[in-house]
Design a protein around this motif. Structure first.
Motif, PDB file in Angstrom:
ATOM      1  N   UNK A 182       0.796   2.896   9.033  1.00  0.00           N
ATOM      2  CA  UNK A 182       0.716   3.358   7.646  1.00  0.00           C
ATOM      3  C   UNK A 182       1.225   4.792   7.549  1.00  0.00           C
TER       4      UNK A 182
ATOM      5  N   UNK B 149     -14.194  -7.090   8.870  1.00  0.00           N
ATOM      6  CA  UNK B 149     -14.059  -7.029   7.426  1.00  0.00           C
ATOM      7  C   UNK B 149     -14.583  -8.296   6.755  1.00  0.00           C
ATOM      8  N   UNK B 150     -14.249  -9.443   7.356  1.00  0.00           N
ATOM      9  CA  UNK B 150     -14.705 -10.652   6.682  1.00  0.00           C
ATOM     10  C   UNK B 150     -16.191 -10.877   6.916  1.00  0.00           C
TER      11      UNK B 150
ATOM     12  N   UNK C 142      -3.406  -6.939   8.948  1.00  0.00           N
ATOM     13  CA  UNK C 142      -4.187  -5.889   9.588  1.00  0.00           C
ATOM     14  C   UNK C 142      -4.925  -5.070   8.544  1.00  0.00           C
TER      15      UNK C 142
ATOM     16  N   UNK D 273     -17.591  -8.749   4.206  1.00  0.00           N
ATOM     17  CA  UNK D 273     -17.409  -9.357   2.890  1.00  0.00           C
ATOM     18  C   UNK D 273     -18.391 -10.503   2.692  1.00  0.00           C
ATOM     19  N   UNK D 274     -18.610 -11.250   3.740  1.00  0.00           N
ATOM     20  CA  UNK D 274     -19.551 -12.361   3.632  1.00  0.00           C
ATOM     21  C   UNK D 274     -20.993 -11.934   3.919  1.00  0.00           C
TER      22      UNK D 274
ATOM     23  N   UNK E 140      -0.635  -0.222  15.711  1.00  0.00           N
ATOM     24  CA  UNK E 140      -1.944  -0.379  15.080  1.00  0.00           C
ATOM     25  C   UNK E 140      -1.800   0.028  13.611  1.00  0.00           C
ATOM     26  N   UNK E 141      -2.641  -0.565  12.830  1.00  0.00           N
ATOM     27  CA  UNK E 141      -2.445  -0.470  11.396  1.00  0.00           C
ATOM     28  C   UNK E 141      -2.389   0.963  10.862  1.00  0.00           C
TER      29      UNK E 141
ATOM     30  N   UNK F 213      -9.345 -10.397   2.983  1.00  0.00           N
ATOM     31  CA  UNK F 213     -10.612 -10.163   2.295  1.00  0.00           C
ATOM     32  C   UNK F 213     -10.437  -9.300   1.060  1.00  0.00           C
ATOM     33  N   UNK F 214      -9.195  -8.890   0.825  1.00  0.00           N
ATOM     34  CA  UNK F 214      -8.989  -8.004  -0.326  1.00  0.00           C
ATOM     35  C   UNK F 214      -7.996  -8.615  -1.287  1.00  0.00           C
TER      36      UNK F 214
ATOM     37  N   UNK G 290       0.815  -1.217   0.000  1.00  0.00           N
ATOM     38  CA  UNK G 290       0.000   0.000   0.000  1.00  0.00           C
ATOM     39  C   UNK G 290       0.843   1.259   0.000  1.00  0.00           C
ATOM     40  N   UNK G 291       2.109   1.128   0.312  1.00  0.00           N
ATOM     41  CA  UNK G 291       2.968   2.308   0.273  1.00  0.00           C
ATOM     42  C   UNK G 291       3.614   2.478  -1.088  1.00  0.00           C
TER      43      UNK G 291
ATOM     44  N   UNK H 297     -11.160   1.384  -0.578  1.00  0.00           N
ATOM     45  CA  UNK H 297     -10.541   0.074  -0.762  1.00  0.00           C
ATOM     46  C   UNK H 297     -11.482  -1.038  -0.320  1.00  0.00           C
ATOM     47  N   UNK H 298     -12.306  -0.750   0.662  1.00  0.00           N
ATOM     48  CA  UNK H 298     -13.246  -1.779   1.109  1.00  0.00           C
ATOM     49  C   UNK H 298     -14.405  -1.924   0.125  1.00  0.00           C
TER      50      UNK H 298
ATOM     51  N   UNK I  53     -14.480  -4.941  -2.119  1.00  0.00           N
ATOM     52  CA  UNK I  53     -14.759  -6.319  -1.722  1.00  0.00           C
ATOM     53  C   UNK I  53     -16.092  -6.485  -0.987  1.00  0.00           C
TER      54      UNK I  53
ATOM     55  N   UNK J 112      -1.947   6.375   1.838  1.00  0.00           N
ATOM     56  CA  UNK J 112      -1.623   5.090   2.458  1.00  0.00           C
ATOM     57  C   UNK J 112      -2.642   4.730   3.528  1.00  0.00           C
TER      58      UNK J 112
ATOM     59  N   UNK K  18      -5.763   3.225   2.295  1.00  0.00           N
ATOM     60  CA  UNK K  18      -5.657   1.792   2.021  1.00  0.00           C
ATOM     61  C   UNK K  18      -6.004   0.986   3.256  1.00  0.00           C
TER      62      UNK K  18
ATOM     63  N   UNK L  66     -14.644 -11.354  16.106  1.00  0.00           N
ATOM     64  CA  UNK L  66     -14.803 -11.676  14.695  1.00  0.00           C
ATOM     65  C   UNK L  66     -14.155 -10.579  13.886  1.00  0.00           C
ATOM     66  N   UNK L  67     -13.656 -10.942  12.759  1.00  0.00           N
ATOM     67  CA  UNK L  67     -13.027  -9.980  11.885  1.00  0.00           C
ATOM     68  C   UNK L  67     -14.121  -9.248  11.112  1.00  0.00           C
TER      69      UNK L  67
END
Ligand SMILES: Nc1ncnc2c1ncn2[C@@H]1O[C@H](COP(=O)(O)OP(=O)(O)OP(=O)(O)O)[C@@H](O)[C@H]1O
Ligand SMILES: Nc1ncnc2c1ncn2[C@@H]1O[C@H](COP(=O)(O)OP(=O)(O)OP(=O)(O)O)[C@@H](O)[C@H]1O
Ligand SMILES: NC(=[NH2+])NCCC[C@H](N)C(=O)O
Ligand SMILES: [Mg+2]
Ligand SMILES: [Mg+2]
Lengths: 335, 315, 580, 358, 357
Positions: free
Chosen positions: C402, C246-247, A274, C250-251, C397-398, A279-280, A98-99, C265-266, C269, C318, C321, C243-244
């Motif tokens: 980034x 994002x998934x 993370x 997606x589901x 953390x994400x 999922x992507x 992503x960077x 970006x999400x 999906x 970034x 993303x 639970x995730x």
């Protein structure tokens, strides 16, 4: 009737009787040494696909960590388009994250750190294990043996992974050597115990007793008779330990327990994971390639650990050596 | 335990500082007055830092040994023992699940590949096992999540039972329980597969033993030879490793449960690490240690059952 | 396993286990917070208070809106008279256990808060005038809106049936020691989720009927005044940690994410039926804080050079993303640009110094050279010819990683050496408090108020300068007294300049007595921030919510007044979400 | 024999092994094995003593005690009059310990494990040379090695010397071990079952070689064997003695011809019976012992240790333990039957006609 | 049943035509593939084994004795290939069984019921974690015998072997001494009442006294249980006390076979004579003992002509050219040497000299 002076004389007599030996030239000796210690193992290895494949993969990673680092620029964000797909462009064959950093460059620049970690960890755990094992094996029955083994047993009972997690969480080591050391500390006791039992059984071998009776100094016996026997074992365990250190370190980076400062496969996976790489689909390669690296490196280590067995086997080595007489094996005993 | 306490003391900043940062990082967007926080934390943690270290240590040991009291979690304001007791069965569940899955398969495969040494079956299985051994189990977990949970939704990605499933002894609940535990257990089970290789090695060695040959010459049934001769004797040298392996598999819960968001001991410890909840961290570490101690102890006790040679002479 | 899963008596009926999934079912599933098995509902117990669950389960007294106003939510009315704020409660609300919800339920909490440390409290008294009225008097004069803001985002979560005894004890306490004893008792009081169900201790539209580690089951509370507004009988909160999300999305297993926007970006999906419903210019920004104790960062040109050297656009790219929705600030003011007009005015803003949002290497180079730095082998060395490295600290953390990563890379490519430390969040906060680095990533968390006081808070979520009575510089070496140009937008101090005391100003801002005073002080602070760059703000995040617009009708812009914190939850609690 | 005319003499030497099970075996009793139990023996210059006995009777232990490789629990071991263990512990002994070490060497039973499998023979052989002749150059040290190898028939020595042990046959390995033990020019070599591992057809050759080298070097041998005919071959060729061991004791000792032709002890007789000959000795088919199995070495029978198996045992043997009774020129036996006037003859037999215990 | 006389190859001996043949071995070969080439460890062996005899097989280590004996149960260890014929004639005129053609399950039945084998490594022939009793009962069970009756018989056999049945049966193998284990193993071999007992150096690891005792016991057992015993050893003196007939192996083939007496006093093959001379013997003056010189042959390298010629003092040109055939020297005494008539002169036996008898 015999005294020390006449002893040498006796031997001298023997020599004079049959003094027609030509002293071996240094060259011949050197040649033989090279053949036996370098070429023969290579030939053995080339016979054993595991050692060969394992060695080859490992060599690739070593190249990555040395030459690769010099050849490929350290990636920074914005080097390339963000999240480029793999196998599209030559500049970033594995795609980018992503960077916009090329994945392959990151993988390459993560390698030295991984090796430093492995090195430190393997040296600490295997070295410590060997020292403790040999010492307590050789002092079997003495107090130092009891103390060392009690200590070892205590450490064995502490479950490795949780302990490591707690320790790394507390000390937050950033230096790869230090990380390796931390990861190595839970690993030695089992090995130390096995080394000890190996030493105990080697000590039972009559050639050790013979050396003792010949009055060979203890240090020489240790080096010649015991360590040389243990070496293969230690090396094999070194490989296994290294694999374990990769697993644990990458795992801890992946889970974000270890602080990260530089490139690391686990970190890449962490960021990708993370970032919901699962999922992507367009991000998946960011996760897959480091995973592949981990797999390949540990695969090579597992293979090596199995192949090393034959590399260290003198019998095989001797069979593949050129400079010993061909008929040597004919007279060998079947056992 | 001593180690635990040592680590306790080694914590940077000490427990109060840790607590503070925990609250600061968790208390939401409202923010909090730092001074107020400090006072509260003093009250809350009940830490008396004036006591000399050895007194604190003795108290800690006394509490643990005599009262099974591991202290109180800073963060959850709950007795550590209670928290652990809530989570322990779940981890036990998945690790036993994993253990049963991983080791039984490994043992059987180990013996089979040894029997068919150098056959295609052997090289196939051995390669797979070697490959499995080259993948960290948590990555196996991730891959499983990807293929079975996200791509295919065969299995849930996290939690220990499904939402909307009534709790109790009903089929839905049981299925949900098993399904939720399956992926973590499989990925922990991967740890156990290294046993297949050593089992194979042992079995090959045992196959070369005279008594196996004699057994074959005696016309014994193959199943008997495979189980009582090969299996039993091949397990012997790795039996202790096995039992320690249980503890190892159990320990891997720390990572696996996090990957699968499976609320067991491992996740508890992981949370404790993240929130620097030291009493909880120490408590979980002690319990992990106790479990591995138990495993080793049980291994020692039962070893004489499977190997009569080491039992003390009756005569 | 019996200890760990509580079986609710009563409603255990099996409802289908998948949420959105196209089929219109009668349950609204959404992710939030931690597992209900891990949390408890006594707000005085520090660690594991159910911060997120309370949002859905308790009525909120008042809310702040993006226009800067604070308006009643549960309250019928809130009025200000001098130093007194009067809160009028409605009569038709009930606790789930059937008790009437009265002003006393809120009063008990207010008084406990005050009495824990009466001297330190800003409140002089709280008075329960009658069952539905509270009068709250401040010690000092405060602007009316700020008095209201004091109760904004607070919940009626202290049922008198539980907390009154503690209030009595506090009232009876003779000195601080005794009060602390009561506080300690409160700290150790626990209200488990089971107890919440059994004793009916909530008061929101949806009532908890059962729970386990992977869900909290909710049923509409039929005695609630809003019960008729919605036709959704049940809801389920899925813990984010179990639970995730994002998934799940997606589901298609969730119907809403109550305070999160779906990023570009999400979008790729997520299934089509999930859509962003409402977007909100939120109050949070992120920034890098400079530690003035580093001799180089103490130099203004260096800080400015950094601001030129980094490319805010690509940092934000970034972050996008990683799911962040937001954009870089146009001006470095410390305030969200949404309230610029209201408090600064466009003339003022236009005059402020422009720092580029994209990379300006030339500008940065000029600034470095101006400060006497030279470039050697691609790296900057200080006037003495010495090399230096900045330690950059961030949490792992994400989102944080980034942003920091890109920031760091850009400094490096500009020739400023850095060493980035990415540590676990708890460790990060630890180091942050003691400022053990040169540059820190940090949120800039404003209270849920679109008001300058929220941005200029002198704490480490704000622009920490420190306690001005403690010396001549605070923990990050930022001076308590400093000089800025007299002219707005000047890049250098010419003439005498203006001396300001930022820490003092920030501390005093909340007690500004008039709008005018607020504006004046705010402008001073903004000019200081803009000139001196104590921090570098790099993103203004947006918030909002997304949901399943096929199966549910969800209020969007215009439908209801949603320009407030957590619009999804707000809609849910108000019965504004219905099935289609 | 006086100890100054002998190379090594042991006096009333006992070696006991106690296995204290260690920490975990707190509950098991300590067991003491009296591997060697009060043995006295002298070995002179150029002497050959063959030691035979059943497995586990303590032959190796005694042998190692004699060459100073096993510290006796009690008793003294002297090398040319110098107490070996005093020499080791003392600061300034008459004969330095290293000299003793050099003079007493060993050849092990299993030639395969007596050589370090990872070293080439040259390395293994050079080690003692380095130790004993530290002043010589490498080439000079190598010369006697090669010469000796040729001597024992490993030719060309240059080739053999560069092999690994596994590249030799058992017979060849055993010769290398013999060469190694000779390198320090020892006075006594303990050959602990040195030929048992060899093929029958190679044994005679090996023994001949040993004898040949004995003549050359003037070495004494303590030759341990469990095979009477081999022991006899070696000892008889060298004109040596034979000692028969049973449960930690020497039960009969004497010049080889006398012991073989005229065994005094029932146990020696049994051994002789058990040694089958290619030709003859048909007829004596009855087992000359009452029990086939050797008693537990930990819990040994009272009185004469052999009495439970002895077909000639009488009451007195149950309770009293005979001393060594010397008949003539060095032939002695630990049996009352060697003394024709002993009260044994009046004691009641404990064996009935069927050879069962009464 | 004297129809087994095979005149063509002259393998049977006329002197014994009253005895039946239990095993008929023809053209037997055992080969192993090694990385140096094909290793032939049994070479073209023809042999008849008679019912109720004790056949001794001697030869130096590695000459193929064990391999030969394991072919009788079709039990050559794994990569080994067996070819040729091994025919087993059951007692009472049952149909001959071609052992090498048996199926897996037939083999399972054949083994131990008809032919049992006591191994070279007795010490390790028991499963270390199983009581001795278990070994007996499982054998009975898997051969569908009545376990109780079988165990009673086992007790009897153990007693015959001077063992305390209860103690031995209840013991784990490690609790027994070597001699006891060896005897227990013999008992285990007899528990299914086989016709033939193959014993591969069952005494090598034991003490003299024990060896000799076991030999005595074996003689009794053979009578009691009507056994045919095949006894393998390189300890020649021991063998002469037990065997009715001797077969001498050299270089993976049988070079001489005949009655024990015949071989001892009229050995016709130079190798046999060498062996006899190298054997230590208390009754023989030490001067008369010689050693066998030279190296043992390599199974991979086929020595042209007579395989013994490199070590044979009598060898000449012709020995290097052709392989000497098996010839009948006297009834029942066959040998493979061109010069078997000259051997008396060239290599006199000790027994010849002074006629010690
Ligand atoms: N290091 C030791 N620790 C304990 N017991 C020992 C030790 N060495 C020998 N023994 C015991 O001492 C006794 C005599 O052993 P030794 O090795 O001397 O017998 P041996 O006559 O040489 O037997 P073998 O013929 O089997 O070599 C045996 O019972 C043996 O178990
Ligand atoms: N598994 C095997 N693979 C290849 N060759 C083998 C194998 N087992 C034995 N041999 C070879 O077969 C030959 C005959 O072996 P065998 O075991 O029959 O000898 P033996 O006469 O019984 O010897 P010993 O007296 O030592 O028991 C030997 O040369 C041996 O090296
Ligand atoms: N006040 C704080 N601790 N804030 C830090 C976390 C911010 C929180 N997650 C939020 O977005 O509101
Ligand atoms: Mg011995
Ligand atoms: Mg054999």
């Amino acid at each position: 009737m015999s005294n020390p002076e006449s002893d040498t004389f006796d031997l001298q007599n023997l020599y004079d009787e049959s003094s027609d030996h030509e002293p071996e030239s240094r060259k011949v000796r050197l040649k033989r040494a090279i053949d036996l210690n370098a070429l023969a193992p290579a030939r053995v290895a080339s016979d054993d696909w595991r050692a060969l494949l394992g060695g080859a993969i490992l060599a690739v990673f070593v190249l990555m960590g040395t030459v690769g680092v010099a050849l490929v620029d350290k990636p920074t964000s914005g080097d390339a388009p963000v999240l480029a797909a793999p196998f599209q462009a030559l500049a970033y064959p594995f795609g980018t994250d992503v960077f916009g950093q090329p994945i392959h460059a990151q993988l390459i620049h993560a390698t030295p750190g991984i090796f430093k970690m492995i090195f430190a960890g393997a040296v600490v755990s295997v070295g410590f294990a060997a020292v403790v094992g040999v010492l307590s094996g050789f002092k079997h029955g003495e107090r130092i043996d009891t103390i060392l083994m009690t200590f070892t047993d205590v450490v064995i009972t502490i479950p490795g992974l949780p302990l490591i997690i707690v320790i790394t969480a507390i000390f937050q080591p950033e230096n790869p050597y230090l990380v390796g050391v931390f990861l190595g500390i839970d690993n030695w006791p089992g090995l130390a115990r096995t080394v000890r039992s190996q030493v105990l059984s080697i000590r039972e071998e009559s050639y050790v007793e013979a050396s003792e009776i010949m009055g060979i100094p203890l240090s020489t016996i240790l080096r010649r008779d015991i360590l040389s026997q243990l070496m293969p074992y230690v090396m094999i365990n070194g490989a296994i330990t290294s694999r374990r250190i990769i697993f644990e370190s990458v795992g801890l980076y992946f889970l974000g327990i270890l602080p990260f400062t530089t490139f690391n496969w686990g970190v890449m996976m962490n960021l990708a994971y993370e970032g919901n790489a699962l999922t992507r689909p367009e991000m998946l390669h960011w996760m897959v390639f480091p995973m592949l690296c981990i797999f390949l490196l540990s695969f090579s280590l597992v293979l090596l650990s199995q192949g090393l067995d034959s590399l260290f086997n003198v019998r095989l080595r001797a069979r593949h050596a050129n400079t010993t007489k061909k008929d040597a094996s004919h007279t060998s005993q079947s056992d | 335990m001593t180690v635990s306490f040592g680590l306790y003391q080694a914590m940077p900043g000490g427990p109060t500082e840790a607590m503070k940062s925990v609250i600061l990082s968790q208390s939401g967007s409202t923010g909090m007055d730092i001074d107020r926080l400090n006072t509260l934390i003093q009250l809350y943690t009940n830490v008396n830092p004036d006591q000399p270290v050895h007194v604190q240590y003795l108290n800690y040991v006394r509490d643990v040994v005599l009262y099974q009291d591991l202290g109180r979690s800073f963060f959850k304001n709950e007795k550590v023992t209670t928290l652990i007791l809530q989570r322990l069965p779940w981890s036990m569940f998945i690790s036993l699940y994993a253990f049963a899955l991983g080791y039984s398969l490994s043992i059987i495969l180990g013996v089979l590949t040894a029997y068919k040494e150098k056959s295609r079956f052997d090289s196939g299985v051995s390669s797979v096992v070697i490959a499995l051994n080259s993948i960290p189990y948590y990555i196996v977990g991730v891959v499983l999540i990807y293929f079975l949970a996200i791509e295919q939704s065969y299995f849930p990605v996290g939690g220990r039972i499904g939402s909307g499933v009534p709790v109790g002894y009903n089929p839905d609940f049981m299925i949900s329980l098993v399904k939720h535990a399956a992926l973590p257990a499989i990925s922990m089970g991967v740890l156990a597969t290294s046993a297949a290789l050593s089992m194979r090695g042992n079995a090959i060695r045992i196959l070369g033993e005279d008594y196996v040959r004699v057994a074959q010459l005696r016309g014994l049934r193959d199943t008997r030879i495979a189980t009582q001769y090969l299996g039993h004797n091949a397990i012997l040298p790795m039996y202790t490793q096995f039992m320690i392996g249980i503890a190892g598999v159990f320990s891997s819960a720390v990572i696996v449960e996090e990957v699968f968001s499976y609320p067991g001991m491992g996740l508890l410890m992981f949370e404790a690490v993240k929130t620097q909840d030291y009493p909880l961290l120490m408590g979980t570490l002690i319990v992990f240690t106790a479990i591995s101690l138990t495993a080793i102890f049980v291994a020692d006790l039962t070893y004489s059952l499977i190997d009569p040679r080491i039992s003390v002479d009756e005569s | 396993f019996s200890e760990s899963e509580t079986t609710p008596t009563g409603d255990t009926g099996g409802d289908g286990s998948d949420g959105g999934s196209g089929v219109a079912d009668d349950t609204l599933d959404f992710p939030a917070g931690r597992p209900p098995t891990d949390v408890q509902f006594n707000r005085y117990s520090l660690g594991n208070y159910a911060h997120t669950l309370q949002d859905q389960l308790f009525e909120q007294v008042a809310r702040g809106y993006a226009d800067g106003s604070v308006r009643p939510d549960l309250l019928e009315e809130m009025t200000v008279d001098g130093r007194t704020l009067t809160l009028k409660f409605p009569k038709n609300f009930k606790w789930w256990n059937g008790d009437d919800l009265t002003a006393e339920d809120y009063f008990v909490g207010l008084e406990i808060d005050r009495l824990q440390q009466p001297e330190k409290s800003t409140i002089e008294s709280n008075e329960l005038v009658d069952d539905y009225t509270i009068e709250r008097t401040f010690k000092n004069a405060v602007a009316p809106n700020l008095m209201k803001a004091d109760v904004a985002e607070t919940f009626v979560n202290t049922p008198r049936s539980v907390y009154k005894e503690y209030l009595t004890k506090l009232q009876d306490a003779a000195d601080q020691g005794e009060r602390d004893a009561v506080t300690e008792e409160l700290l150790n009081l626990k209200i488990t989720t089971q107890q919440l169900i059994d004793e009916g201790l909530g008061n929101g539209l949806y009532q908890v009927t059962g729970f386990n580690s992977s869900e909290t089951k909710l049923k509409k509370f039929e005695d609630h005044p809003y019960a008729d507004r919605t036709d959704i009988p049940k809801a389920r909160i899925i813990p984010e940690t179990a639970a995730d999300v994002d998934s799940l999305a997606v589901n298609n297993k969730v119907d809403m994410n109550p305070d999160v926007l779906m990023s570009k970006s999400q979008r790729g999906s997520y299934p089509e039926n999930l859509q962003n419903v409402y977007r909100l210019n939120w109050f949070r920004t992120q920034k890098f804080t400079f530690n003035f104790k580093n001799e180089h960062l103490a130099k203004l040109p260096v800080r400015r050079a950094i601001a030129h050297a980094v490319d805010l656009e690509s940092m934000v790219a970034a972050m996008r993303q990683a799911g962040t929705v937001g954009k870089p600030p146009k001006k470095q003011t410390a305030l969200r640009s949404t309230i610029h007009d209201k408090y600064l005015g466009s003339d003022f803003v236009d005059k402020l110094i422009d720092y580029p949002t994209s990379k300006d290497v030339e500008g940065a180079t000029a600034l470095m050279e101006e400060a006497g730095y030279t470039k050697k082998n691609g790296n900057w060395v200080d006037p003495d010819g010495k090399q230096f490295t900045f330690n950059v600290l961030t949490s792992n953390e994400n989102i944080q990683v980034q942003a920091t990563k890109v920031f760091n890379d850009q400094l490096n490519s500009f020739g400023l050496q850095t060493k980035i430390s990415t540590v676990s969040s708890s460790d990060y906060y630890q180091r942050l408090q003691t400022y053990q680095a040169d540059i820190f990533w940090i949120w800039h968390v404003a209270k849920a108020l679109w008001h300058p006081t929220a941005y200029f808070s002198n704490n480490f979520y704000g622009i920490e300068v420190g306690d001005p009575s403690s010396g001549d510089a605070g923990p990050t070496g930022k001076p308590f007294t400093t000089t800025i140009p007299s002219e707005v937008g000047a890049k250098e101090v010419q003439g005498g300049g203006t001396e300001i005391q930022p820490a003092k100003l920030m501390n005093e801002l909340p007690s500004s007595e008039s709008k005018k005073e607020v504006k004046e002080n705010t402008r001073k602070l903004v000019q200081w921030f803009n000139y001196a760059l104590p921090d570098l703000v790099f993103v203004e995040e947006d918030s909002g919510y997304w949901g399943d617009v096929e199966d549910f009708s969800m209020p969007a812009e215009g439908d209801q007044e949603l320009n407030t914190n957590r619009p999804g939850q707000f809609s849910f609690k108000n019965g504004w979400i219905s099935s289609k | 024999m006086s100890s100054d005319s002998s190379v090594v003499s042991v006096d009333d030497v006992s070696v006991h092994f106690t296995n204290n099970g260690g920490l975990l075996d707190l509950f098991s009793e300590n067991e003491t094995v009296r591997a060697v139990d009060g043995i006295s023996l002298d070995i002179g210059e150029n002497d050959v003593v063959a030691l035979i006995g059943e497995s586990g009777c303590g032959k190796s232990t005694l042998g190692k005690a004699i060459i100073g490789a096993e510290r006796p629990t009690s008793g003294t071991v002297t090398f040319r009059g110098q107490d070996i263990w005093e020499a080791r512990d003392e600061r300034d002994p008459e004969i330095p310990f290293s000299e003793i070490r050099r003079s007493l060497q060993i050849i092990h039973q299993d030639p395969g494990s007596a050589l370090n499998p990872n070293q080439r023979l040259l390395t293994s052989l050079m080690l003692p040379m380095k130790k004993w002749y530290p002043d010589l150059s490498r080439e000079r040290r190598k010369e006697p090695i090669l010469a000796l190898l040729e001597k024992v028939g490993l030719s060309p020595a240059e080739d053999f010397v560069n092999r690994f042990p596994h590249q030799l046959s058992g017979g060849e390995q055993q010769r290398v071990v013999l060469v190694r033990s000779l390198l320090s020019n020892p006075d006594l070599i303990l050959a602990d079952e040195a030929i048992s591992a060899l093929d029958v057809s190679l044994r005679v050759e090996m023994m001949d070689l040993m004898l040949e080298l004995q003549e050359l070097f003037g070495t004494s041998y303590l030759f341990i064997s469990h095979d009477l005919s081999n022991a006899r071959y070696l000892a008889e060729k060298a004109g040596g003695r034979i000692a028969v061991m049973y449960l930690g004791r020497i039960v009969e000792v004497g010049p080889i011809e006398q012991v073989i032709e005229n065994p005094q002890h029932p146990y020696t007789k049994a051994l002789k019976w058990a040694t089958p000959n290619l030709y003859g000795d048909e007829g004596e088919e009855e087992l000359p012992v009452r029990e086939i199995d050797i008693p537990d070495p930990v819990d040994r029978p009272s009185g004469c240790h052999f009495h439970p198996r002895c077909p000639k045992a009488r009451e007195i043997c149950r309770t009293r333990d005979p001393d060594l009774i010397t008949t003539d020129d060095g032939h002695g036996a630990r049996c009352y039957r060697a003394d024709e006037s002993h009260e044994y003859w009046d004691s009641q037999s404990i064996v009935d006609d069927e050879g069962e215990l009464r | 049943m004297n129809s087994t006389l095979d005149t063509e190859t002259g393998t049977d001996d006329a002197a014994r035509d009253e005895s039946e043949v239990v095993f008929e071995v023809r053209d037997l070969e055992v080969t192993f593939g090694t990385n140096r080439g094909e290793s032939k460890v049994v070479r073209d062996v023809d042999l008849d084994i008679h019912r109720n005899e004790t056949l001794g097989i001697v030869g130096e280590s590695g000459s193929g004795k064990s391999m030969l004996s394991s072919t009788l149960l079709n039990a050559v260890v794994d990569p080994g290939e067996t070819s040729g014929e091994v025919t087993y004639y059951p007692p009472d005129g049952g149909d001959p069984i071609s052992v090498l053609d048996l199926s897996e399950s037939e083999l399972k039945e054949f083994r131990w019921e008809e032919v049992a084998m006591v191994f070279q490594g007795a010490m390790s022939s028991f499963n270390p974690v199983k009581r001795v009793r278990g070994h007996f009962s499982e054998t009975l069970e898997d051969h569908n015998r009545d376990v109780d009756a079988g165990m009673d018989r086992a007790r009897g056999i153990l007693e015959d072997l001077y063992l305390d049945p209860d103690r031995v049966l209840n013991a784990y193998p490690y609790e027994l001494s070597g001699g006891m284990k060896q005897r227990a193993l013999i008992a285990l071999g007899l528990v299914l009442e086989p016709e033939v007992l193959v014993m591969d150096e069952p005494t090598a690891a034991l003490d003299l006294l024990m060896q000799r005792s076991i030999i005595s016991l074996l003689r009794d057992l053979k009578e009691e249980y009507d056994l045919t015993i095949i006894f393998i050893t390189h300890d020649l003196p021991l063998l002469t006390k037990l065997a009715d007939r001797l077969a001498v192996m050299y270089a993976f083939d049988i070079v001489e076979v005949g009655d024990t007496e015949e071989i001892l006093y009229h050995a016709a093959h130079p190798y046999t004579r060498m062996l006899l001379q190298a054997t230590p013997d208390l009754n023989v003056p030490v001067e008369e003992m010689r050693s066998v010189e030279g190296n043992k042959p390599d199974p991979v390298i086929r020595i042209p002509g007579c395989s013994y010629h490199p070590r044979c003092p009598m060898a000449d040109e012709s020995c290097t050219q052709a392989e000497p055939p098996m010839v009948m020297r006297s009834p029942g005494h066959r040998t493979a040497c061109f010069y078997h008539d000259d051997v008396d002169e060239a290599m006199p036996l000790r027994s010849d000299g002074e006629g010690r008898r």
